[in-house]
Design a protein around this motif. Structure first.
Motif, mmCIF file in Angstrom:
data_model
loop_
_atom_site.group_PDB
_atom_site.id
_atom_site.type_symbol
_atom_site.label_atom_id
_atom_site.label_comp_id
_atom_site.label_asym_id
_atom_site.label_seq_id
_atom_site.Cartn_x
_atom_site.Cartn_y
_atom_site.Cartn_z
ATOM 1 N N GLY A 153 55.227 29.841 37.045
ATOM 2 C CA GLY A 153 54.033 29.248 36.458
ATOM 3 C C GLY A 153 53.932 29.520 34.971
ATOM 4 N N MET A 154 53.203 28.659 34.264
ATOM 5 C CA MET A 154 52.971 28.849 32.838
ATOM 6 C C MET A 154 51.829 29.829 32.588
ATOM 7 N N ALA A 155 50.922 29.953 33.557
ATOM 8 C CA ALA A 155 49.774 30.849 33.447
ATOM 9 C C ALA A 155 49.261 31.106 34.855
ATOM 10 N N PRO A 156 48.490 32.182 35.068
ATOM 11 C CA PRO A 156 47.958 32.450 36.410
ATOM 12 C C PRO A 156 46.983 31.362 36.849
ATOM 13 N N THR A 157 47.054 31.003 38.114
ATOM 14 C CA THR A 157 46.063 30.104 38.697
ATOM 15 C C THR A 157 44.857 30.915 39.155
ATOM 16 N N LEU A 158 43.828 30.220 39.581
ATOM 17 C CA LEU A 158 42.644 30.900 40.099
ATOM 18 C C LEU A 158 43.014 31.786 41.287
ATOM 19 N N ASP A 159 43.902 31.297 42.154
ATOM 20 C CA ASP A 159 44.318 32.093 43.312
ATOM 21 C C ASP A 159 45.084 33.331 42.878
ATOM 22 N N ASP A 160 45.917 33.215 41.848
ATOM 23 C CA ASP A 160 46.618 34.396 41.315
ATOM 24 C C ASP A 160 45.622 35.424 40.802
ATOM 25 N N LEU A 161 44.590 34.977 40.115
ATOM 26 C CA LEU A 161 43.582 35.892 39.577
ATOM 27 C C LEU A 161 42.807 36.570 40.692
ATOM 28 N N PHE B 240 43.259 29.035 25.176
ATOM 29 C CA PHE B 240 43.694 28.927 26.567
ATOM 30 C C PHE B 240 44.379 30.201 27.066
ATOM 31 N N ASP B 241 45.157 30.853 26.219
ATOM 32 C CA ASP B 241 45.880 32.056 26.643
ATOM 33 C C ASP B 241 44.939 33.207 27.000
ATOM 34 N N GLU B 242 43.692 33.120 26.570
ATOM 35 C CA GLU B 242 42.729 34.176 26.870
ATOM 36 C C GLU B 242 42.004 33.963 28.198
ATOM 37 N N LEU B 243 42.271 32.839 28.886
ATOM 38 C CA LEU B 243 41.532 32.512 30.097
ATOM 39 C C LEU B 243 41.561 33.607 31.158
ATOM 40 N N PRO B 244 42.732 34.172 31.544
ATOM 41 C CA PRO B 244 42.722 35.198 32.595
ATOM 42 C C PRO B 244 41.831 36.391 32.250
ATOM 43 N N ALA B 245 41.945 36.891 31.003
ATOM 44 C CA ALA B 245 41.135 38.043 30.609
ATOM 45 C C ALA B 245 39.658 37.690 30.553
ATOM 46 N N ARG B 246 39.325 36.504 30.032
ATOM 47 C CA ARG B 246 37.916 36.113 29.950
ATOM 48 C C ARG B 246 37.311 35.932 31.329
ATOM 49 N N TYR B 247 38.076 35.322 32.229
ATOM 50 C CA TYR B 247 37.566 35.079 33.581
ATOM 51 C C TYR B 247 37.242 36.392 34.296
ATOM 52 N N LEU B 248 38.213 37.304 34.326
ATOM 53 C CA LEU B 248 37.976 38.571 35.023
ATOM 54 C C LEU B 248 36.957 39.430 34.281
ATOM 55 N N SER B 249 36.873 39.294 32.964
ATOM 56 C CA SER B 249 35.857 40.023 32.211
ATOM 57 C C SER B 249 34.460 39.578 32.630
ATOM 58 N N GLU B 250 34.276 38.275 32.840
ATOM 59 C CA GLU B 250 32.966 37.793 33.244
ATOM 60 C C GLU B 250 32.629 38.226 34.670
ATOM 61 N N ILE B 251 33.644 38.285 35.535
ATOM 62 C CA ILE B 251 33.420 38.811 36.884
ATOM 63 C C ILE B 251 32.921 40.254 36.795
ATOM 64 N N VAL B 252 33.573 41.065 35.950
ATOM 65 C CA VAL B 252 33.203 42.465 35.809
ATOM 66 C C VAL B 252 31.801 42.598 35.220
ATOM 67 N N ARG B 253 31.475 41.777 34.230
ATOM 68 C CA ARG B 253 30.132 41.824 33.665
ATOM 69 C C ARG B 253 29.083 41.526 34.726
ATOM 70 N N HIS B 254 29.380 40.550 35.559
ATOM 71 C CA HIS B 254 28.458 40.199 36.627
ATOM 72 C C HIS B 254 28.286 41.368 37.596
ATOM 73 N N ALA C 26 44.477 44.004 36.577
ATOM 74 C CA ALA C 26 44.349 42.800 37.396
ATOM 75 C C ALA C 26 44.954 41.592 36.680
ATOM 76 N N VAL C 27 44.754 41.494 35.365
ATOM 77 C CA VAL C 27 45.348 40.402 34.590
ATOM 78 C C VAL C 27 46.871 40.500 34.634
ATOM 79 N N ARG C 28 47.390 41.711 34.487
ATOM 80 C CA ARG C 28 48.846 41.898 34.517
ATOM 81 C C ARG C 28 49.430 41.502 35.869
ATOM 82 N N LEU C 29 48.747 41.890 36.939
ATOM 83 C CA LEU C 29 49.213 41.525 38.275
ATOM 84 C C LEU C 29 49.172 40.013 38.478
ATOM 85 N N ALA C 30 48.104 39.367 38.001
ATOM 86 C CA ALA C 30 47.984 37.919 38.156
ATOM 87 C C ALA C 30 49.110 37.201 37.406
ATOM 88 N N LYS C 31 49.455 37.687 36.224
ATOM 89 C CA LYS C 31 50.547 37.082 35.469
ATOM 90 C C LYS C 31 51.882 37.281 36.179
#
Length: 459
Positions: free
Chosen positions: A337-345, A294-308, A324-329
């Motif tokens: 928050g405990m972790a960034p939300t989709l809107d934070d990302l 779960f802790d890898e979600l922000p990096a994985r999400y934005l990584s997939e955006i970048v791959r796309h 971008a991950v650092r800013l979202a956190k």
């Protein structure tokens, strides 16, 4: 075995119908209780399709389609995603060889109620040609938006994710959704006619639970999985639907089948009232929970955006993802928050470089699987390794602190000037603020290349 509330008919687990954390916590709850019967909010005559739902050939998202045998055609769909709590409850029951039953109104009554409302509208139109066929819609703030405003969130999706999708504490989800159900019922301002169907459904669900108990199943061995709104009233304080009341309900001959579904149809953009803004994002959230990442979600999400974006010919660097991950956190921390939300990302990805931001182009579930399995082609930018990002982010933050302490004011000024020339504007990370002369970054996203930030990850 966990004890049930003295007023409850059985163990009740309230959920949002598309909730990764709800699905994850529900499976843990079922492992703890080890019920003999799992009861699920769904048309009770669709139990014949349960074996097909869990078949190897069946790949979610899918839907249970009910349709009338007569004209005009009436229909409704009961959709299920991989991260739907109801779908995971069905899978758990199948894996543990436990009885699984649907406890909501049968499809012929659902369609009968729907048909009666349509006919009522037609009768009104014929009786008063100049008058509206149905009750006028009063534009008012929804109960969900009111809850979000009370919590200081701009919209309900962020409120839900920050308060329900990130807390992995045992039984936290179940207890908070129960309280949410009480709040929703207190704030609900629907008319008696609009509330009538819910009251009938809840009485029928109580009837089905009591029928299960009369078959000899102890209440402690029953788990009912229902929407959070219904959870507070599945108890002895409210009566079940009687035989006479059941006979009075309208019916319309119907048929049932399974149908393939899509991420777009699961989204709120399709008009589905219980949908997510970004179903594929929540599918990724479920995947990280299920794999204990779960802790890898922000990096994985934005990584997939970048791959796309790289597949589309747009260069985005690993450094941009890290920042971008650092800013979202940071944005998440500002709201405790405990972790960034989709809107934070979204905001973190866009605010990092406002004129050439990490754009939020839609990625469907099928595309996510393709990107996850794709190998880098020769001459292409290498994929962002989300596992290495975690340690890289920490190192980058430490380097930044070290730089700020060691570099002189003149050196920092020269560096900022160079960045301003290159990017147009340098974000002030130490004291993050939106530019006074522009709208917030999140608003810009909604009008950017992704067509709408709300369309992110749906297809």
């Amino acid at each position: 075995m966990q004890a049930i509330d003295t007023a409850s008919l059985c163990h009740v687990f309230g959920v949002r119908h598309l909730s990764p954390m709800g699905a994850w916590q529900l499976r843990r709850f079922l492992d703890s209780v080890k019920p003999q019967v799992v009861l699920i909010e769904g048309p009770c005559d669709a139990e014949c399709l349960i074996d097909d739902l869990v078949a190897k050939e069946t790949v979610p998202p899918i839907g249970i389609l009910a349709f009338s045998n007569s004209v005009p055609l009436r229909s409704f769909v009961y959709p299920l995603a991989r991260y739907s709590p109801e779908y995971q409850a069905i899978r758990w029951a199948h894996e543990n060889r436990v009885d699984c039953e649907f406890i909501d109104l049968p499809s012929d009554i659902f369609l009968g109620l729907q048909d009666r409302e349509h006919r009522r509208g037609e009768d009104q139109r014929h009786a008063s040609p100049g008058e509206p066929a149905i009750d006028p819609v009063i534009q008012r703030e929804s109960v969900y938006q009111r809850l979000a405003a009370i919590a200081g969130e701009s919209h309900y999706e962020s409120f839900w994710e920050r308060n329900f999708e990130h807390n992995r504490s045992d039984d936290a989800y179940r207890s908070t959704t129960l309280q949410l159900g009480f709040q929703l019922r207190e704030l609900d301002t629907d008319s008696p006619r609009a509330m009538a169907e819910n009251l009938i459904r809840e009485a029928f669900m109580r009837r089905r639970i009591l029928e299960t108990v009369r078959r000899g199943v102890a209440a402690e061995r029953i788990v009912a999985v229902v929407g959070a709104y219904h959870a507070p009233v599945l108890n002895h304080k409210h009566p079940p639907l009687s035989d006479e009341e059941l006979k009075q309900l309208p019916r319309l001959n119907s048929q049932l089948t399974l149908m393939p579904y899509s991420y777009f149809r699961l989204s709120s953009q399709s008009g589905y009232g219980a949908g997510n803004e970004a179903p594929a994002y929540f599918d990724l959230l479920w995947e990280t929970l299920d794999n204990e990442q779960f802790d890898e979600l922000p990096a994985r999400y934005l990584s997939e955006i970048v791959r796309h974006q790289r597949d589309s010919g747009t260069h985005r660097s690993t450094a941009e993802v890290i920042e971008a991950v650092r800013l979202a956190k940071t944005l998440s921390a500002l709201k405790d928050g405990m972790a960034p939300t989709l809107d934070d990302l979204r905001r973190g990805g866009h605010t990092h470089r406002p004129r050439t931001a990490i754009q939020c182009r839609p990625i469907t579930g099928a595309n996510r699987r393709r990107h996850r399995n794709r190998q880098p082609a020769a001459g292409r930018f290498p994929d962002v390794d989300s596992r290495r990002l975690q340690s890289t982010i920490a190192a980058a933050q430490a380097d930044q602190v070290s730089f700020r302490r060691s570099a002189g004011a003149d050196a920092r000024s020269a560096r900022e000037s160079a960045c301003e020339n290159a990017f147009g504007r340098l974000p002030r990370f130490a004291s993050f603020q939106f530019p006074a002369s522009a709208e917030p970054a999140g608003d810009r996203i909604r009008d950017a290349d992704c067509q709408s930030a709300r369309s992110l990850h749906v297809g």
